[in-house]
Scaffold this active site. Structure first.
Site, PDB file in Angstrom:
ATOM      1  N   LEU A  11     -42.264 -47.243 -40.205  1.00  0.00           N
ATOM      2  CA  LEU A  11     -42.710 -45.875 -39.917  1.00  0.00           C
ATOM      3  C   LEU A  11     -43.980 -45.855 -39.064  1.00  0.00           C
ATOM      4  O   LEU A  11     -44.081 -45.092 -38.098  1.00  0.00           O
ATOM      5  CB  LEU A  11     -42.963 -45.119 -41.232  1.00  0.00           C
ATOM      6  CG  LEU A  11     -43.377 -43.665 -41.047  1.00  0.00           C
ATOM      7  CD1 LEU A  11     -42.235 -42.837 -40.458  1.00  0.00           C
ATOM      8  CD2 LEU A  11     -43.857 -43.056 -42.359  1.00  0.00           C
ATOM      9  N   LYS A  73     -46.631 -49.528 -47.492  1.00  0.00           N
ATOM     10  CA  LYS A  73     -45.899 -49.190 -48.703  1.00  0.00           C
ATOM     11  C   LYS A  73     -46.929 -48.700 -49.719  1.00  0.00           C
ATOM     12  O   LYS A  73     -48.106 -49.091 -49.665  1.00  0.00           O
ATOM     13  CB  LYS A  73     -45.161 -50.418 -49.241  1.00  0.00           C
ATOM     14  CG  LYS A  73     -43.972 -50.832 -48.371  1.00  0.00           C
ATOM     15  CD  LYS A  73     -42.795 -49.900 -48.587  1.00  0.00           C
ATOM     16  CE  LYS A  73     -41.512 -50.554 -48.075  1.00  0.00           C
ATOM     17  NZ  LYS A  73     -40.343 -49.666 -48.327  1.00  0.00           N
ATOM     18  N   ALA A 121     -37.346 -44.648 -39.593  1.00  0.00           N
ATOM     19  CA  ALA A 121     -37.698 -45.782 -38.731  1.00  0.00           C
ATOM     20  C   ALA A 121     -37.283 -47.096 -39.372  1.00  0.00           C
ATOM     21  O   ALA A 121     -37.236 -47.223 -40.596  1.00  0.00           O
ATOM     22  CB  ALA A 121     -39.202 -45.791 -38.496  1.00  0.00           C
ATOM     23  N   LYS A 177     -41.167 -33.096 -52.212  1.00  0.00           N
ATOM     24  CA  LYS A 177     -40.762 -34.409 -51.681  1.00  0.00           C
ATOM     25  C   LYS A 177     -40.685 -35.425 -52.828  1.00  0.00           C
ATOM     26  O   LYS A 177     -39.783 -36.270 -52.873  1.00  0.00           O
ATOM     27  CB  LYS A 177     -41.768 -34.854 -50.609  1.00  0.00           C
ATOM     28  CG  LYS A 177     -41.487 -36.227 -50.029  1.00  0.00           C
ATOM     29  CD  LYS A 177     -41.270 -36.199 -48.533  1.00  0.00           C
ATOM     30  CE  LYS A 177     -40.612 -37.451 -48.017  1.00  0.00           C
ATOM     31  NZ  LYS A 177     -41.501 -38.410 -47.420  1.00  0.00           N
ATOM     32  N   ASN A 185     -33.964 -41.715 -55.032  1.00  0.00           N
ATOM     33  CA  ASN A 185     -34.246 -43.140 -54.823  1.00  0.00           C
ATOM     34  C   ASN A 185     -33.846 -44.025 -56.003  1.00  0.00           C
ATOM     35  O   ASN A 185     -33.164 -45.051 -55.808  1.00  0.00           O
ATOM     36  CB  ASN A 185     -35.718 -43.338 -54.465  1.00  0.00           C
ATOM     37  CG  ASN A 185     -36.057 -42.767 -53.097  1.00  0.00           C
ATOM     38  OD1 ASN A 185     -35.358 -41.896 -52.590  1.00  0.00           O
ATOM     39  ND2 ASN A 185     -37.123 -43.233 -52.484  1.00  0.00           N
ATOM     40  N   ASN A 195     -26.655 -42.113 -50.586  1.00  0.00           N
ATOM     41  CA  ASN A 195     -27.262 -40.849 -51.028  1.00  0.00           C
ATOM     42  C   ASN A 195     -26.184 -39.812 -51.364  1.00  0.00           C
ATOM     43  O   ASN A 195     -26.402 -38.924 -52.190  1.00  0.00           O
ATOM     44  CB  ASN A 195     -28.189 -40.290 -49.943  1.00  0.00           C
ATOM     45  CG  ASN A 195     -29.433 -41.148 -49.768  1.00  0.00           C
ATOM     46  OD1 ASN A 195     -29.612 -42.154 -50.472  1.00  0.00           O
ATOM     47  ND2 ASN A 195     -30.295 -40.771 -48.844  1.00  0.00           N
ATOM     48  N   GLU A 259     -41.200 -48.792 -54.641  1.00  0.00           N
ATOM     49  CA  GLU A 259     -42.309 -47.836 -54.755  1.00  0.00           C
ATOM     50  C   GLU A 259     -42.213 -47.061 -56.075  1.00  0.00           C
ATOM     51  O   GLU A 259     -42.559 -45.885 -56.149  1.00  0.00           O
ATOM     52  CB  GLU A 259     -42.308 -46.913 -53.531  1.00  0.00           C
ATOM     53  CG  GLU A 259     -42.544 -47.697 -52.244  1.00  0.00           C
ATOM     54  CD  GLU A 259     -42.787 -46.826 -51.018  1.00  0.00           C
ATOM     55  OE1 GLU A 259     -43.845 -46.968 -50.391  1.00  0.00           O
ATOM     56  OE2 GLU A 259     -41.896 -46.016 -50.695  1.00  0.00           O
TER      57      GLU A 259
HETATM   58  N1  LIG Z   1     -39.323 -46.192 -42.866  1.00  0.00           N
HETATM   59  C1  LIG Z   1     -39.075 -44.891 -42.929  1.00  0.00           C
HETATM   60  O1  LIG Z   1     -38.153 -44.388 -42.261  1.00  0.00           O
HETATM   61  C2  LIG Z   1     -39.907 -43.985 -43.797  1.00  0.00           C
HETATM   62  C3  LIG Z   1     -40.890 -44.488 -44.619  1.00  0.00           C
HETATM   63  N2  LIG Z   1     -41.628 -43.626 -45.391  1.00  0.00           N
HETATM   64  C4  LIG Z   1     -42.691 -44.140 -46.253  1.00  0.00           C
HETATM   65  O2  LIG Z   1     -43.671 -44.758 -45.404  1.00  0.00           O
HETATM   66  C5  LIG Z   1     -44.283 -45.861 -46.064  1.00  0.00           C
HETATM   67  C6  LIG Z   1     -44.096 -47.115 -45.196  1.00  0.00           C
HETATM   68  O3  LIG Z   1     -42.715 -47.411 -45.155  1.00  0.00           O
HETATM   69  P1  LIG Z   1     -42.124 -48.473 -44.101  1.00  0.00           P
HETATM   70  O4  LIG Z   1     -42.737 -48.257 -42.780  1.00  0.00           O
HETATM   71  O5  LIG Z   1     -40.658 -48.403 -44.233  1.00  0.00           O
HETATM   72  O6  LIG Z   1     -42.678 -49.837 -44.723  1.00  0.00           O
HETATM   73  P2  LIG Z   1     -42.888 -51.244 -43.980  1.00  0.00           P
HETATM   74  O7  LIG Z   1     -42.957 -52.282 -45.051  1.00  0.00           O
HETATM   75  O8  LIG Z   1     -41.885 -51.395 -42.892  1.00  0.00           O
HETATM   76  O9  LIG Z   1     -44.308 -51.078 -43.272  1.00  0.00           O
HETATM   77  C7  LIG Z   1     -45.547 -51.280 -43.892  1.00  0.00           C
HETATM   78  C8  LIG Z   1     -46.247 -52.352 -43.125  1.00  0.00           C
HETATM   79  O10 LIG Z   1     -47.624 -52.395 -43.499  1.00  0.00           O
HETATM   80  C9  LIG Z   1     -48.010 -53.769 -43.490  1.00  0.00           C
HETATM   81  N3  LIG Z   1     -49.261 -53.925 -44.240  1.00  0.00           N
HETATM   82  C10 LIG Z   1     -49.491 -53.722 -45.559  1.00  0.00           C
HETATM   83  N4  LIG Z   1     -50.778 -53.991 -45.853  1.00  0.00           N
HETATM   84  C11 LIG Z   1     -51.366 -54.371 -44.695  1.00  0.00           C
HETATM   85  C12 LIG Z   1     -52.679 -54.797 -44.362  1.00  0.00           C
HETATM   86  N5  LIG Z   1     -53.662 -54.880 -45.288  1.00  0.00           N
HETATM   87  N6  LIG Z   1     -52.955 -55.138 -43.078  1.00  0.00           N
HETATM   88  C13 LIG Z   1     -51.976 -55.077 -42.138  1.00  0.00           C
HETATM   89  N7  LIG Z   1     -50.704 -54.679 -42.389  1.00  0.00           N
HETATM   90  C14 LIG Z   1     -50.407 -54.329 -43.663  1.00  0.00           C
HETATM   91  C15 LIG Z   1     -46.826 -54.450 -44.147  1.00  0.00           C
HETATM   92  O11 LIG Z   1     -46.842 -55.845 -43.979  1.00  0.00           O
HETATM   93  P3  LIG Z   1     -46.311 -56.778 -45.213  1.00  0.00           P
HETATM   94  O12 LIG Z   1     -44.966 -56.264 -45.594  1.00  0.00           O
HETATM   95  O13 LIG Z   1     -46.306 -58.139 -44.597  1.00  0.00           O
HETATM   96  O14 LIG Z   1     -47.313 -56.621 -46.314  1.00  0.00           O
HETATM   97  C16 LIG Z   1     -45.685 -53.772 -43.388  1.00  0.00           C
HETATM   98  O15 LIG Z   1     -45.456 -54.408 -42.158  1.00  0.00           O
HETATM   99  C17 LIG Z   1     -43.605 -45.952 -47.432  1.00  0.00           C
HETATM  100  O16 LIG Z   1     -44.354 -45.246 -48.385  1.00  0.00           O
HETATM  101  C18 LIG Z   1     -42.262 -45.250 -47.205  1.00  0.00           C
HETATM  102  O17 LIG Z   1     -41.721 -44.718 -48.395  1.00  0.00           O
HETATM  103  C19 LIG Z   1     -41.442 -42.273 -45.368  1.00  0.00           C
HETATM  104  C20 LIG Z   1     -40.468 -41.736 -44.571  1.00  0.00           C
HETATM  105  C21 LIG Z   1     -39.619 -42.530 -43.735  1.00  0.00           C
HETATM  106  C1  LIG Z   2     -35.318 -38.704 -48.266  1.00  0.00           C
HETATM  107  C2  LIG Z   2     -34.882 -40.094 -48.690  1.00  0.00           C
HETATM  108  C3  LIG Z   2     -34.335 -40.070 -50.072  1.00  0.00           C
HETATM  109  C4  LIG Z   2     -33.806 -40.459 -47.699  1.00  0.00           C
HETATM  110  O1  LIG Z   2     -33.062 -41.564 -48.041  1.00  0.00           O
HETATM  111  C5  LIG Z   2     -36.083 -40.992 -48.640  1.00  0.00           C
HETATM  112  O2  LIG Z   2     -37.204 -40.537 -48.405  1.00  0.00           O
HETATM  113  C6  LIG Z   2     -36.031 -42.428 -48.975  1.00  0.00           C
HETATM  114  O3  LIG Z   2     -34.974 -43.033 -48.874  1.00  0.00           O
HETATM  115  O4  LIG Z   2     -37.100 -42.956 -49.344  1.00  0.00           O
END
Ligand SMILES: NC(=O)C1=CN([C@@H]2O[C@H](COP(=O)(O)OP(=O)(O)OC[C@H]3O[C@@H](n4cnc5c(N)ncnc54)[C@H](OP(=O)(O)O)[C@@H]3O)[C@@H](O)[C@H]2O)C=CC1
Ligand SMILES: CC(C)(CO)C(=O)C(=O)O
Length: 310
Positions: A11, A73, A121, A177, A185, A195, A259
Site C-alpha cells: 500500500l 502492518k 495494492a 471499517k 477477515n 470474501n 493483524e
Molecule cells: N495492501 C493493500 O491493498 C491494503 C492494505 N491496507 C493496510 O495497510 C497496511 C499495510 O499493508 P501492506 O502494504 O499490504 O503491507 P506490507 O507488508 O506489504 O507493507 C508494509 C511494509 O513496511 C515494511 N516495514 C515495517 N517496518 C519497517 C521499518 N521499521 N522500516 C522500514 N520498513 C518497514 C515492511 O517490511 P517487512 O515486512 O520486511 O517488515 C513491509 O515491506 C496494513 O495495515 C493493511 O491492512 C489497507 C488497505 C489496502
Molecule cells: C475490505 C477487505 C476485507 C477486502 O478484502 C480488507 O480490507 C482486507 O482484506 O483487509
C-alpha cells in the site's frame, strides 16, 4: 508538499508512488525494493500505470516532512512511531487497517489524523507495485469534526490524481471499517474462503455477529454506528470484493503474522473498558492466535533443527 511514507510495502509504495507525481516523496521500506526504486524509480502497474521517482530509504530515523503516512502492518506501528519520533512532522496519518492512531498519538509530538483507504495494492517485485483496485482515501480528525489540515492533505492527494477527500465523521468511518474487517477477515482466513462466502453462506452469520459487536463497542465509545449500518457495510464490501482473498487470508496462506490485535484485539479491549461483551470477536481472535502460536513454534523448531544441523 514534503511527504514521508513509513512502511513502503504494497500500500505504501502505491500511495507514495502516486503522490510522487506531484510532491516531494520519501519512501521508507526494505531492500531490495528500496534499492531498486533508487536505481530505476517505482513502476506502478495494473489499474493505474505510472513511473515515478520518490526518494527511497531503509532507515526512517531523523527525517523531516510536512506529512508522514504510516503504512506498516499494524503490529509494526510502535516501531514506526519510535522511528518517526526521532524526526519532525507536522502531521501523521495512518492508512492501516485496525485501530492504530491512538498508538501514534501516544508516541508522537505531531498532529495525528485518521485515514481510511479503499485502493488495493500488491508489491509484485522489487521496484514494481500492482494497483489491484482503485478506490479513495479519506482523511479527518481522529475525534471527528472539521479539520483544515485534513482538507489540505486531501487536496495534496488530489493534486497527484489520487481520489481523496476529508470527512468530519472519522470516528464512525473508523469503526465501520473495523466492523468490515472484523466481519470479513477472520472468517475468510479461518475458513479459507473468498470474501463472497461472507455475503452468502454459513460464514455470513459469524461475520454479522462480529460486525454487531464492533458496532456495540463503537456506541459505547459515543460513536454513532448502528448494528444495521455495520452489517450493511460488511455485506456491501463482501459483495463488491466477492472474488478477493482478504488480507488476513493471504497472510495466513503465506504463513505470515496477522493483524489480529489491531482488529479483534482493539474491539475486545475497548469492549472490556465499557463492559461490552464481544464473544464472537474473542472466538475469532483465539483461533487466529492459536494458529499464530503454532506458526511461531514451527518456525522456532525449524530454526532449532537448522542450528543442530550446523
Ligand atoms: N495492501 C493493500 O491493498 C491494503 C492494505 N491496507 C493496510 O495497510 C497496511 C499495510 O499493508 P501492506 O502494504 O499490504 O503491507 P506490507 O507488508 O506489504 O507493507 C508494509 C511494509 O513496511 C515494511 N516495514 C515495517 N517496518 C519497517 C521499518 N521499521 N522500516 C522500514 N520498513 C518497514 C515492511 O517490511 P517487512 O515486512 O520486511 O517488515 C513491509 O515491506 C496494513 O495495515 C493493511 O491492512 C489497507 C488497505 C489496502
Ligand atoms: C475490505 C477487505 C476485507 C477486502 O478484502 C480488507 O480490507 C482486507 O482484506 O483487509
Amino acid at each position: 508538499m514534503r511527504i514521508l511514507v513509513f512502511g513502503a510495502g504494497s500500500l505504501g509504495s502505491l500511495i507514495g508512488g502516486l503522490l510522487a507525481r506531484a510532491h516531494d516523496v520519501t519512501l521508507v521500506g526494505r531492500d531490495p525494493h528500496m534499492r531498486r526504486v533508487r536505481e530505476d524509480g517505482l513502476r506502478i502497474e495494473g489499474a493505474i500505470e505510472a513511473h515515478t521517482h520518490p526518494r527511497a530509504l531503509t532507515d526512517g530515523t531523523g527525517e523531516r516532512a510536512d506529512v508522514a503516512i504510516v503504512t506498516t502492518k499494524t503490529y509494526d506501528t510502535d516501531a514506526a512511531a519510535r522511528a518517526l519520533a526521532t524526526g519532525r512532522y507536522e502531521t501523521v496519518i495512518s492508512l492501516q487497517n485496525g485501530l492504530t492512531e491512538e498508538r501514534l498519538l501516544a508516541a508522537l509530538d505531531a498532529r495525528v489524523l485518521a485515514g481510511t483507504v479503499t485502493y488495493g495494492a500488491r508489491l509484485a517485485d522489487p521496484g514494481r507495485v500492482e494497483c489491484t483496485g482503485t478506490g479513495e482515501v479519506t482523511i479527518g480528525a481522529l475525534s471527528g469534526g472539521q479539520d483544515p489540515e485534513a482538507e489540505r492533505v486531501a487536496e495534496a492527494f488530489r493534486e497527484a490524481d489520487v481520489t481523496a477527500g476529508s470527512a468530519t465523521d472519522m470516528p464512525r468511518r473508523r469503526f465501520r471499517k473495523l466492523a468490515v474487517n472484523a466481519g470479513i477477515n477472520g472468517p475468510t482466513a479461518l475458513a479459507d474462503v473468498d470474501n463472497a462466502a461472507v455475503a452468502a453462506g454459513p460464514a455470513g452469520a459469524v461475520a454479522r455477529e462480529a460486525a454487531c459487536e464492533v458496532a456495540t463497542v463503537a456506541r459505547a465509545e459515543g460513536v454513532d454506528l448502528s448494528n444495521g449500518d455495520a452489517v450493511a457495510a460488511v455485506e456491501r464490501v463482501a459483495e463488491t470484493t466477492a472474488a478477493n482473498h482478504s488480507s488476513m487470508r493471504q497472510d495466513r496462506a503465506a504463513g505470515r503474522r496477522t493483524e489480529v490485535d489491531a482488529i479483534y484485539g482493539a474491539a475486545i479491549d475497548r469492549g472490556e473498558t465499557h463492559d461490552v461483551e464481544t464473544p464472537t470477536c474473542r472466538t475469532l481472535a483465539a483461533l487466529l492466535r492459536a494458529w499464530e502460536r503454532e506458526r511461531e513454534l514451527r518456525s522456532a523448531d525449524d530454526a532449532g533443527v537448522g542450528t543442530r544441523g550446523i
